[in-house]
Scaffold this motif. Structure first.
Motif, short mmCIF file in Angstrom:
data_model
loop_
_atom_site.label_atom_id
_atom_site.label_comp_id
_atom_site.label_asym_id
_atom_site.label_seq_id
_atom_site.Cartn_x
_atom_site.Cartn_y
_atom_site.Cartn_z
N GLU A 142 0.86 -1.19 0.00
CA GLU A 142 0.00 0.00 0.00
C GLU A 142 0.89 1.24 0.00
O GLU A 142 1.06 1.93 1.01
N MET A 143 1.45 1.54 -1.17
CA MET A 143 2.49 2.55 -1.26
C MET A 143 2.00 3.97 -0.98
O MET A 143 2.74 4.78 -0.45
N GLU A 144 0.75 4.28 -1.31
CA GLU A 144 0.26 5.64 -1.05
C GLU A 144 0.27 5.94 0.45
O GLU A 144 0.68 7.03 0.87
N ASN A 145 -0.16 4.97 1.25
CA ASN A 145 -0.14 5.16 2.71
C ASN A 145 1.28 5.22 3.25
O ASN A 145 1.60 6.02 4.14
N ILE A 146 2.14 4.38 2.71
CA ILE A 146 3.54 4.37 3.14
C ILE A 146 4.23 5.67 2.74
O ILE A 146 5.00 6.25 3.53
N GLU A 147 3.94 6.16 1.54
CA GLU A 147 4.51 7.43 1.09
C GLU A 147 4.09 8.58 2.01
O GLU A 147 4.90 9.45 2.33
N ALA A 148 2.83 8.58 2.42
CA ALA A 148 2.33 9.66 3.28
C ALA A 148 3.06 9.67 4.62
O ALA A 148 3.42 10.75 5.14
N ILE A 149 3.30 8.50 5.17
CA ILE A 149 4.04 8.40 6.44
C ILE A 149 5.48 8.85 6.25
O ILE A 149 6.03 9.60 7.07
N ALA A 150 6.11 8.41 5.17
CA ALA A 150 7.50 8.79 4.90
C ALA A 150 7.63 10.30 4.74
O ALA A 150 8.59 10.90 5.24
N LYS A 151 6.67 10.89 4.07
CA LYS A 151 6.71 12.35 3.87
C LYS A 151 6.51 13.08 5.20
O LYS A 151 7.20 14.06 5.49
N LYS A 152 5.61 12.58 6.02
CA LYS A 152 5.32 13.22 7.31
C LYS A 152 6.53 13.23 8.22
O LYS A 152 6.80 14.22 8.92
N TYR A 153 7.32 12.14 8.20
CA TYR A 153 8.45 12.01 9.11
C TYR A 153 9.80 12.16 8.40
O TYR A 153 10.84 11.91 9.00
N ASN A 154 9.76 12.55 7.14
CA ASN A 154 10.98 12.77 6.35
C ASN A 154 11.85 11.51 6.31
O ASN A 154 13.04 11.53 6.63
N LEU A 155 11.24 10.40 5.93
CA LEU A 155 11.92 9.11 5.89
C LEU A 155 12.25 8.70 4.46
O LEU A 155 11.54 9.07 3.52
N ILE A 156 13.31 7.93 4.30
CA ILE A 156 13.69 7.36 3.02
C ILE A 156 12.87 6.09 2.78
O ILE A 156 12.64 5.31 3.72
N ILE A 157 12.42 5.88 1.55
CA ILE A 157 11.77 4.62 1.18
C ILE A 157 12.70 3.85 0.25
O ILE A 157 13.13 4.36 -0.78
N ILE A 158 13.01 2.62 0.64
CA ILE A 158 13.75 1.68 -0.21
C ILE A 158 12.85 0.46 -0.38
O ILE A 158 12.50 -0.19 0.61
N GLU A 159 12.49 0.14 -1.60
CA GLU A 159 11.58 -0.98 -1.83
C GLU A 159 12.36 -2.27 -2.10
O GLU A 159 13.21 -2.31 -2.98
N ASP A 160 12.04 -3.29 -1.33
CA ASP A 160 12.54 -4.63 -1.63
C ASP A 160 11.61 -5.22 -2.68
O ASP A 160 10.52 -5.70 -2.38
N SER A 161 12.07 -5.16 -3.93
CA SER A 161 11.28 -5.64 -5.07
C SER A 161 11.79 -6.97 -5.59
O SER A 161 11.61 -7.29 -6.77
N ALA A 162 12.42 -7.75 -4.72
CA ALA A 162 13.03 -9.02 -5.13
C ALA A 162 12.01 -9.99 -5.72
O ALA A 162 12.36 -10.87 -6.50
N GLN A 163 10.72 -9.81 -5.34
CA GLN A 163 9.67 -10.68 -5.85
C GLN A 163 8.67 -9.91 -6.70
O GLN A 163 7.57 -10.39 -6.98
N TYR A 164 9.08 -8.71 -7.13
CA TYR A 164 8.13 -7.84 -7.82
C TYR A 164 8.77 -7.22 -9.06
O TYR A 164 9.08 -6.05 -9.09
N HIS A 165 8.97 -8.02 -10.07
CA HIS A 165 9.53 -7.53 -11.33
C HIS A 165 8.39 -7.17 -12.26
O HIS A 165 7.73 -8.05 -12.80
N GLY A 166 8.14 -5.88 -12.45
CA GLY A 166 7.14 -5.53 -13.44
C GLY A 166 6.12 -4.52 -12.98
O GLY A 166 5.99 -4.21 -11.80
N ALA A 167 5.37 -3.97 -13.97
CA ALA A 167 4.19 -3.13 -13.76
C ALA A 167 4.48 -1.71 -13.28
O ALA A 167 3.57 -0.95 -13.03
#
Length: 364
Positions: A142-167
């Protein structure tokens, strides 16, 4: 026996082309960080909708080197905290530890298997600097919710996409601003012939730093600017990935079609099928069901000629290697690890095999 994954059959269509590439490889005589690595980095960055890609030795190193690069750039310090799902594969947590950072585990949602954004904020402290979501089994977090939290607290987002190739091309520019790490382990939707990984980003400084880190901390041979490692994407693996990349969307669509059949045709009240509210945001690296009778179900399927796998039998905080986490309790994660079973799902499955798997499951 219907194998869980028949890599020989999956890779057979690419064999002749790879043999030609192999012949050229011997003729050219350039074995490390050559044209094939450069070509794959350019192709995969473009595929992901991002500017830069660094090929590395494996998916674990992709995360580790990204975190170490942020430390080298002064955006992280050793001892900083990284939010991570409690039910991820242990490699995600190992990467955090190898970068001398502190993993802070957050429960997933039982339905999606992905980190529960509503539980993240309560785990944030002044030392929290990163959220590391994992698109587990091929389903987008749920990236929109995660993005909102990261923006609120000035956090870096690093996605583990090891099982998510595509789209990725479907999503917002905000989503495309994140750094993504990949594994190309042979069983992945885009799989190499051995270990391989990559980091994809729009951050030029991060890209340049990871390039140095993967190659002994060097940009110019024998000139070492930072303390690095040897984690370079192999030229032969890059060559094979270049051959397979144009077929990745087709592979993902094949997986979705198989998943649709499982979702619509498996009718068994003893089995909990995976949740999926938007099939285009799921690449079905794995099709994972849940049951309280997992041992009996796996035995039953094997006796009927169907091989399955468990991803993963032991929660990370229960692993012997993670003694400092053993005292923690994550009941949702533990329930998932005790109940999940992965069914065969890949392009090597025939309609006949798929019909048989569904029939046998419905009889359980």
């Amino acid at each position: 026996m219907i194998k869980f994954l028949n890599l020989k059959k999956i890779n057979k269509p690419f064999e002749a082309t790879f043999q030609e590439k192999l012949k050229h490889f011997f003729e050219e005589g350039w074995y490390i960080l050559g044209n094939e690595v450069t070509k794959f980095e350019e192709n995969f960055a473009q595929y992901c909708g991002l500017k830069y890609c660094v090929g590395v030795g494996n998916g674990l190193d992709a995360i580790t080197l990204t975190l170490k690069a942020y430390i080298a750039l002064g955006k992280l310090q050793k001892g900083d905290e990284v939010i991570v799902p409690s039910n991820t594969y242990i490699a995600t947590i190992l990467a955090i530890l190898q970068a001398d950072l502190v993993p802070v585990l957050v429960e997933p949602k039982l339905e999606t298997f992905n980190i529960n954004p509503h539980l993240i904020e309560e785990k944030i402290t002044p030392r929290t600097k990163v959220i590391l979501p994992v698109h587990l089994y091929g389903q987008l977090c749920e990236m929109e919710n995660i993005e909102a939290i990261a923006k609120k607290y000035n956090l870096i987002i690093i996605e583990d996409s090891a099982q998510y190739h595509g789209a990725f091309s479907q999503f917002s520019q905000s989503y495309l601003s994140h750094t993504k790490t990949f594994s190309f382990y042979p069983g992945k939707n885009l799989g190499a012939l051995g270990d391989a990984g990559a980091v994809v980003t729009n951050d030029l400084k991060l890209y340049e730093t990871i390039k140095m880190l993967r190659n002994y901390g060097s940009q110019v041979k024998y000139e070492n600017e930072i303390i690095g490692v040897n984690s370079r994407l192999d030229e032969l693996q890059a060559s094979f990935l270049n051959i397979k990349l144009p077929y990745l969307d087709k592979e993902n669509n094949n997986r979705r079609e198989i998943a649709k059949r499982y979702l619509s045709e498996i009718k068994n009240k003893n089995l909990q099928l995976p949740f999926c509210n938007d099939i285009q945001k799921h690449v079905f690296h794995l099709f994972v069901i849940r049951t309280e009778n997992r041992i009996n179900l796996q035995k039953y399927l094997y006796e009927n000629g169907i091989e399955t796998m468990i991803h993963y039998p032991i929660a990370p905080h229960k692993q012997k290697a993670m003694t400092f986490l053993n005292h923690l309790s994550f009941p949702i994660s533990e329930k998932i690890h005790n109940e999940v079973l992965s069914l065969p799902l890949n392009s090597s499955l025939t309609d006949e095999e798929l019909n048989f798997i569904i029939k046998i499951l419905n009889r359980f």
